[in-house]
Write an enzyme that holds these catalytic residues in place. Structure first.
Site, PDB file in Angstrom:
ATOM      1  N   THR A 111       0.833  -1.206   0.000  1.00 48.17           N
ATOM      2  CA  THR A 111       0.000   0.000   0.000  1.00 48.17           C
ATOM      3  C   THR A 111       0.869   1.259   0.000  1.00 48.17           C
ATOM      4  O   THR A 111       0.572   2.235  -0.701  1.00 48.17           O
ATOM      5  CB  THR A 111      -0.927   0.006   1.235  1.00 48.17           C
ATOM      6  OG1 THR A 111      -1.735  -1.164   1.198  1.00 48.17           O
ATOM      7  CG2 THR A 111      -1.817   1.240   1.254  1.00 48.17           C
ATOM      8  N   ILE A 132       1.058  -6.315  11.030  1.00 51.21           N
ATOM      9  CA  ILE A 132       1.423  -7.045  12.243  1.00 51.21           C
ATOM     10  C   ILE A 132       2.902  -7.419  12.196  1.00 51.21           C
ATOM     11  O   ILE A 132       3.519  -7.671  13.222  1.00 51.21           O
ATOM     12  CB  ILE A 132       0.552  -8.302  12.471  1.00 51.21           C
ATOM     13  CG1 ILE A 132       0.797  -9.356  11.402  1.00 51.21           C
ATOM     14  CG2 ILE A 132      -0.917  -7.948  12.581  1.00 51.21           C
ATOM     15  CD1 ILE A 132       0.241 -10.721  11.740  1.00 51.21           C
ATOM     16  N   ASP A 133       3.482  -7.452  10.986  1.00 51.57           N
ATOM     17  CA  ASP A 133       4.880  -7.878  10.829  1.00 51.57           C
ATOM     18  C   ASP A 133       5.884  -6.836  11.304  1.00 51.57           C
ATOM     19  O   ASP A 133       7.055  -7.155  11.498  1.00 51.57           O
ATOM     20  CB  ASP A 133       5.176  -8.217   9.364  1.00 51.57           C
ATOM     21  CG  ASP A 133       4.521  -9.511   8.915  1.00 51.57           C
ATOM     22  OD1 ASP A 133       4.115 -10.295   9.792  1.00 51.57           O
ATOM     23  OD2 ASP A 133       4.409  -9.730   7.701  1.00 51.57           O
ATOM     24  N   HIS A 177       7.089 -13.322   6.911  1.00 48.98           N
ATOM     25  CA  HIS A 177       7.710 -13.908   5.718  1.00 48.98           C
ATOM     26  C   HIS A 177       9.168 -13.482   5.570  1.00 48.98           C
ATOM     27  O   HIS A 177      10.049 -14.298   5.379  1.00 48.98           O
ATOM     28  CB  HIS A 177       6.932 -13.511   4.455  1.00 48.98           C
ATOM     29  CG  HIS A 177       5.763 -14.400   4.180  1.00 48.98           C
ATOM     30  ND1 HIS A 177       5.914 -15.734   3.875  1.00 48.98           N
ATOM     31  CD2 HIS A 177       4.436 -14.169   4.172  1.00 48.98           C
ATOM     32  CE1 HIS A 177       4.716 -16.285   3.690  1.00 48.98           C
ATOM     33  NE2 HIS A 177       3.810 -15.355   3.873  1.00 48.98           N
ATOM     34  N   ARG A 255       6.692 -31.719  18.662  1.00 49.22           N
ATOM     35  CA  ARG A 255       5.401 -31.403  18.045  1.00 49.22           C
ATOM     36  C   ARG A 255       5.394 -29.957  17.548  1.00 49.22           C
ATOM     37  O   ARG A 255       6.078 -29.107  18.108  1.00 49.22           O
ATOM     38  CB  ARG A 255       4.268 -31.594  19.053  1.00 49.22           C
ATOM     39  CG  ARG A 255       4.057 -33.026  19.491  1.00 49.22           C
ATOM     40  CD  ARG A 255       3.391 -33.847  18.372  1.00 49.22           C
ATOM     41  NE  ARG A 255       3.133 -35.215  18.820  1.00 49.22           N
ATOM     42  CZ  ARG A 255       3.986 -36.225  18.686  1.00 49.22           C
ATOM     43  NH1 ARG A 255       5.180 -36.004  18.152  1.00 49.22           N
ATOM     44  NH2 ARG A 255       3.673 -37.435  19.087  1.00 49.22           N
ATOM     45  N   GLN A 263      -3.363 -14.647  14.613  1.00 47.08           N
ATOM     46  CA  GLN A 263      -2.558 -13.472  14.990  1.00 47.08           C
ATOM     47  C   GLN A 263      -3.105 -12.170  14.417  1.00 47.08           C
ATOM     48  O   GLN A 263      -2.794 -11.092  14.895  1.00 47.08           O
ATOM     49  CB  GLN A 263      -1.113 -13.650  14.488  1.00 47.08           C
ATOM     50  CG  GLN A 263      -0.386 -14.790  15.143  1.00 47.08           C
ATOM     51  CD  GLN A 263       0.777 -15.270  14.290  1.00 47.08           C
ATOM     52  OE1 GLN A 263       1.882 -14.774  14.404  1.00 47.08           O
ATOM     53  NE2 GLN A 263       0.538 -16.248  13.432  1.00 47.08           N
TER      54      GLN A 263
END
Length: 336
Positions: A111, A132-133, A177, A255, A263
């Site tokens: 954006t 959020i990153d 990412h 696990r 999130q």
């Protein structure tokens, strides 16, 4: 003045609080007319708008998601042979026809890049960073980050009891990412023993040794926090890959848990509500002062702004010099 406001990209806690901050300040303090643009930049192509009043802005402060809806529409992306519509030109025309003196764009890195291109075309734009990153360059913190870290930390806290009870290694995958801010902050806040972020290379043998050394010290379980963007074999998700590699290296039952979109949802934290309110108010102040082509930023404790052209195309990444990484290593936490 008449201003439009849109939200683009992924949803995130605090968007509605920001809309409220922009629009209530515009209506109550500056006497501006405000319209909401639906579905991001798509709404500027189709003129899908609604007029905002004091009443329509009620109940937004603690509401998750975005009441305007969002889309991944990127008007400057090259179109295929099917479409010959010049989307940027159409949007510029529609903004003029709607009589908008400025458009407020709330969104992430994509954006900000789009907003910078519209600003370069001469369109009056003010943007607010949303992710959020926490990877938008030019601001210390973006709203949504604190909420995501709180959710991830709560999940890590809950995994401690299960890991302890079963003497297992628990791997939790959080979003990120290219930037590992959520993994770093939630991993440190949640007492992670291993924290893996995309920016710092890791050696699986080091991770295995860390877990085995904990076992020798009488600590039979470990918590491993990984960002989704860390390097894997390319076939498995980060948590699944790391869990299998740890089990192979250590022989300890391991696990994985993938936190995913949890999130991004739900109510913003008090910190994010206040940050959104402050950023939204400052965006309106810039418009009233005729300062366009800028993105709102938090620098220390101060709300300020930076030129959009400086922000576009840049990422704010975790470095090995970050004080949380340095302090974590001093405490024996493994970063790979």
């Amino acid at each position: 003045m008449k201003i439009g406001i849109l939200t683009s990209g992924g949803d995130c806690p605090g968007i509605n609080a920001t809309i409220r901050g922009v629009c209530k300040t515009a209506i109550n303090h500056y006497g501006m007319e405000v319209v909401g643009i639906h579905s991001g930049f798509q709404g500027l192509l189709t003129k899908e708008i609604e007029s905002f009043t004091e009443k329509s802005l009620s109940g937004l402060l603690n509401l998750g998601g975005t009441m305007l809806g969002t889309s991944r529409e990127k008007p400057f992306r090259k179109q295929g042979i099917i479409s010959d519509v010049d989307k940027p030109a159409l949007i510029q025309r529609n903004i003029a026809e709607l009589g908008l003196d400025c458009v407020v764009c709330i969104g992430g890195n994509g954006t900000q890049k789009t907003a910078a291109k519209f600003a370069a075309m001469g369109i009056n734009i003010v943007s607010v960073p949303k992710t959020i990153d926490n990877d938008i360059w030019g601001t210390d913190i973006s709203f949504g980050f604190d909420s995501a870290v709180s959710i991830a930390t709560d999940a890590i806290d809950r995994l401690h009891s299960t890991a302890s009870s079963h003497k297992r290694v628990m791997v939790i995958e959080v979003m990120g990412h290219k930037a590992g801010w959520i993994a770093l902050y939630s991993g440190m806040a949640g007492g992670g023993d291993v924290i893996l972020v995309p920016e710092i290379p890791y050696n699986i043998k080091n991770i295995g040794d860390t877990i085995l050394n904990r076992l020798k010290k009488g600590k039979p379980y470990s918590i491993v926090v990984v960002a989704e963007g860390i390097q894997t074999d390319g076939r498995k998700r980060a948590a699944e890959y790391i869990a299998q590699e740890i089990e192979y290296e250590t022989g300890i039952e391991t696990r994985e848990t993938v936190l995913g979109y949890i999130q991004r949802g739900g109510s913003p934290t008090p910190f994010d509500r206040n940050l959104s309110t402050r950023m939204g108010g400052h965006a309106t102040e810039l418009i009233a002062n005729g300062q366009f082509g800028r993105m709102i930023a938090l620098k220390g404790d101060e709300i300020s702004s930076v030129a959009l052209e400086e922000v576009a195309g840049k990422l704010k990444l975790v470095t090995e010099e970050h004080d949380l990484v340095v302090q974590g290593r001093r405490m024996g936490i493994c970063f790979g």
